[in-house]
Design a protein around this motif. Structure first.
Motif, PDB file in Angstrom:
ATOM      1  N   TYR A  74       0.809  -1.230   0.000  1.00  7.67           N
ATOM      2  CA  TYR A  74       0.000   0.000   0.000  1.00  7.67           C
ATOM      3  C   TYR A  74       0.841   1.278   0.000  1.00  7.67           C
ATOM      4  O   TYR A  74       0.580   2.176  -0.814  1.00  7.67           O
ATOM      5  CB  TYR A  74      -0.985   0.023   1.163  1.00  7.67           C
ATOM      6  CG  TYR A  74      -2.106  -0.996   1.122  1.00  7.67           C
ATOM      7  CD1 TYR A  74      -2.208  -1.963   0.125  1.00  7.67           C
ATOM      8  CD2 TYR A  74      -3.069  -0.995   2.103  1.00  7.67           C
ATOM      9  CE1 TYR A  74      -3.233  -2.898   0.116  1.00  7.67           C
ATOM     10  CE2 TYR A  74      -4.112  -1.922   2.105  1.00  7.67           C
ATOM     11  CZ  TYR A  74      -4.186  -2.868   1.115  1.00  7.67           C
ATOM     12  OH  TYR A  74      -5.209  -3.769   1.110  1.00  7.67           O
ATOM     13  N   ALA A  78       0.825   3.913  -3.087  1.00  7.41           N
ATOM     14  CA  ALA A  78       0.490   5.325  -2.849  1.00  7.41           C
ATOM     15  C   ALA A  78       1.587   6.221  -3.436  1.00  7.41           C
ATOM     16  O   ALA A  78       1.296   7.273  -4.024  1.00  7.41           O
ATOM     17  CB  ALA A  78       0.310   5.587  -1.361  1.00  7.41           C
ATOM     18  N   LYS A  81       1.086   6.370  -7.122  1.00  5.49           N
ATOM     19  CA  LYS A  81      -0.073   7.224  -7.439  1.00  5.49           C
ATOM     20  C   LYS A  81       0.265   8.708  -7.377  1.00  5.49           C
ATOM     21  O   LYS A  81      -0.322   9.506  -8.100  1.00  5.49           O
ATOM     22  CB  LYS A  81      -1.195   6.928  -6.436  1.00  5.49           C
ATOM     23  CG  LYS A  81      -2.461   6.480  -7.070  1.00  5.49           C
ATOM     24  CD  LYS A  81      -3.548   6.309  -6.057  1.00  5.49           C
ATOM     25  CE  LYS A  81      -4.704   7.129  -6.523  1.00  5.49           C
ATOM     26  NZ  LYS A  81      -5.796   7.208  -5.633  1.00  5.49           N
ATOM     27  N   ASN A  82       1.219   9.059  -6.520  1.00  8.01           N
ATOM     28  CA  ASN A  82       1.577  10.463  -6.354  1.00  8.01           C
ATOM     29  C   ASN A  82       2.708  10.919  -7.268  1.00  8.01           C
ATOM     30  O   ASN A  82       3.047  12.091  -7.288  1.00  8.01           O
ATOM     31  CB  ASN A  82       1.965  10.727  -4.888  1.00  8.01           C
ATOM     32  CG  ASN A  82       0.760  10.647  -3.989  1.00  8.01           C
ATOM     33  OD1 ASN A  82      -0.322  11.080  -4.346  1.00  8.01           O
ATOM     34  ND2 ASN A  82       0.934  10.059  -2.813  1.00  8.01           N
ATOM     35  N   LEU A  98      -6.358  -0.171  -4.903  1.00  2.74           N
ATOM     36  CA  LEU A  98      -6.353   1.292  -4.981  1.00  2.74           C
ATOM     37  C   LEU A  98      -7.476   1.896  -4.140  1.00  2.74           C
ATOM     38  O   LEU A  98      -7.295   2.931  -3.491  1.00  2.74           O
ATOM     39  CB  LEU A  98      -6.464   1.739  -6.439  1.00  2.74           C
ATOM     40  CG  LEU A  98      -5.217   1.496  -7.282  1.00  2.74           C
ATOM     41  CD1 LEU A  98      -5.536   1.578  -8.764  1.00  2.74           C
ATOM     42  CD2 LEU A  98      -4.117   2.480  -6.904  1.00  2.74           C
ATOM     43  N   ALA A  99      -8.628   1.254  -4.133  1.00  2.00           N
ATOM     44  CA  ALA A  99      -9.759   1.751  -3.335  1.00  2.00           C
ATOM     45  C   ALA A  99      -9.429   1.723  -1.845  1.00  2.00           C
ATOM     46  O   ALA A  99      -9.719   2.685  -1.119  1.00  2.00           O
ATOM     47  CB  ALA A  99     -11.002   0.914  -3.628  1.00  2.00           C
ATOM     48  N   ASP A 102      -7.248   4.489  -0.824  1.00  6.61           N
ATOM     49  CA  ASP A 102      -7.972   5.763  -0.802  1.00  6.61           C
ATOM     50  C   ASP A 102      -9.074   5.812   0.258  1.00  6.61           C
ATOM     51  O   ASP A 102      -9.883   6.744   0.279  1.00  6.61           O
ATOM     52  CB  ASP A 102      -8.571   6.046  -2.183  1.00  6.61           C
ATOM     53  CG  ASP A 102      -7.496   6.391  -3.209  1.00  6.61           C
ATOM     54  OD1 ASP A 102      -6.365   6.732  -2.807  1.00  6.61           O
ATOM     55  OD2 ASP A 102      -7.790   6.313  -4.417  1.00  6.61           O
ATOM     56  N   GLU A 139     -18.354   2.682  -1.109  1.00  4.26           N
ATOM     57  CA  GLU A 139     -17.945   3.941  -0.501  1.00  4.26           C
ATOM     58  C   GLU A 139     -17.832   3.821   1.018  1.00  4.26           C
ATOM     59  O   GLU A 139     -16.967   4.434   1.633  1.00  4.26           O
ATOM     60  CB  GLU A 139     -18.951   5.044  -0.867  1.00  4.26           C
ATOM     61  CG  GLU A 139     -18.426   6.429  -0.571  1.00  4.26           C
ATOM     62  CD  GLU A 139     -19.278   7.505  -1.186  1.00  4.26           C
ATOM     63  OE1 GLU A 139     -19.562   8.474  -0.469  1.00  4.26           O
ATOM     64  OE2 GLU A 139     -19.655   7.393  -2.353  1.00  4.26           O
ATOM     65  N   ARG A 150     -13.425   4.002 -11.245  1.00  5.61           N
ATOM     66  CA  ARG A 150     -13.011   5.255 -10.617  1.00  5.61           C
ATOM     67  C   ARG A 150     -12.021   5.937 -11.549  1.00  5.61           C
ATOM     68  O   ARG A 150     -11.206   5.274 -12.179  1.00  5.61           O
ATOM     69  CB  ARG A 150     -12.331   4.982  -9.267  1.00  5.61           C
ATOM     70  CG  ARG A 150     -13.233   4.298  -8.273  1.00  5.61           C
ATOM     71  CD  ARG A 150     -12.505   3.915  -6.988  1.00  5.61           C
ATOM     72  NE  ARG A 150     -11.940   5.075  -6.344  1.00  5.61           N
ATOM     73  CZ  ARG A 150     -10.696   5.139  -5.866  1.00  5.61           C
ATOM     74  NH1 ARG A 150      -9.867   4.117  -5.946  1.00  5.61           N
ATOM     75  NH2 ARG A 150     -10.254   6.236  -5.292  1.00  5.61           N
ATOM     76  N   TRP A 152      -9.376   9.503 -11.761  1.00  8.18           N
ATOM     77  CA  TRP A 152      -8.752  10.625 -11.086  1.00  8.18           C
ATOM     78  C   TRP A 152      -7.653  11.141 -11.997  1.00  8.18           C
ATOM     79  O   TRP A 152      -7.349  10.537 -13.021  1.00  8.18           O
ATOM     80  CB  TRP A 152      -8.222  10.221  -9.697  1.00  8.18           C
ATOM     81  CG  TRP A 152      -7.178   9.155  -9.718  1.00  8.18           C
ATOM     82  CD1 TRP A 152      -5.824   9.326  -9.754  1.00  8.18           C
ATOM     83  CD2 TRP A 152      -7.386   7.738  -9.734  1.00  8.18           C
ATOM     84  NE1 TRP A 152      -5.183   8.107  -9.790  1.00  8.18           N
ATOM     85  CE2 TRP A 152      -6.124   7.122  -9.770  1.00  8.18           C
ATOM     86  CE3 TRP A 152      -8.519   6.924  -9.709  1.00  8.18           C
ATOM     87  CZ2 TRP A 152      -5.957   5.742  -9.795  1.00  8.18           C
ATOM     88  CZ3 TRP A 152      -8.352   5.550  -9.724  1.00  8.18           C
ATOM     89  CH2 TRP A 152      -7.093   4.977  -9.763  1.00  8.18           C
TER      90      TRP A 152
END
Length: 184
Positions: A74, A78, A81-82, A98-99, A102, A139, A150, A152
């Motif tokens: 994880y 992360a 992802k950044n 990924l969920a 987040d 959610e 999803r 982003w």
């Protein structure tokens, strides 16, 4: 890991992994499929992060089991992802991982499906996609609505399999990834 590859598909030991590569290959030849164990080893991961200076993509592929089994990854995911030069795509298990990162919830699907089509709305179109999952993203713990996709900035994830023969307009689901890596 190769300096030439633009797309890294992380294999969580799933037979669909190479179908993803086959779906992308006509549009981008610089693809590496790599085991999750090898990719997330400290030497490979640190080298990968350090050397990404141009647009690349990481696809967190499907796989068996629960996304919680990969909790050690994880913080690394992360970090991916950044990263400003990375586009992240999650498919099935990758979507669930990924969920969780987040803050969303993953639990047993209300309608487990393996090789069945469902209709979704994507890019203002209704289309059929192929699902193969027993777990789903929600959610909250009390939510009854399964999150099928999803999006982003610099990423997308799908509960279904966009590479499957049962998914309509497959290219559309990879378009943002391919557009991102084409940027200089």
């Amino acid at each position: 890991m190769s300096d030439k590859a633009k797309i890294y598909i992380i294999d969580f030991e799933d037979s669909f992994t190479f179908n993803i590569a086959t779906e992308i290959y006509p549009y981008e030849k610089e693809i590496i499929v790599i085991s999750h164990i090898d990719f997330f080893s400290s030497h490979n991961f640190n080298s990968f992060i350090k050397n990404i200076k141009t647009p690349h993509a990481v696809v967190l592929g499907p796989g068996p089991g629960s996304p919680q089994e990969y909790h050690d990854y994880y913080p690394l995911i992360a970090e991916l992802k950044n990263h400003p030069h990375l586009f992240i795509m999650g498919i099935c298990l990758g979507h669930q991982i990924l969920a969780l990162i987040d803050g969303l919830k993953v639990r047993r699907s209300q309608k487990p499906m393996h090789g069945q089509q469902v209709q979704i709305s994507f890019e203002n179109r209704n289309m059929l996609v192929q699902r193969y999952n027993s777990l789903a993203v929600y959610e909250s713990e009390k939510s009854l609505v399964e999150i099928q996709l999803r999006q982003w900035d610099r990423g997308v994830s799908y509960q279904f399999h966009p590479e499957s023969i049962g998914t309509e307009n497959r290219y559309l689901f990879f378009k943002d990834l391919l557009t991102f890596i084409a940027e200089k």
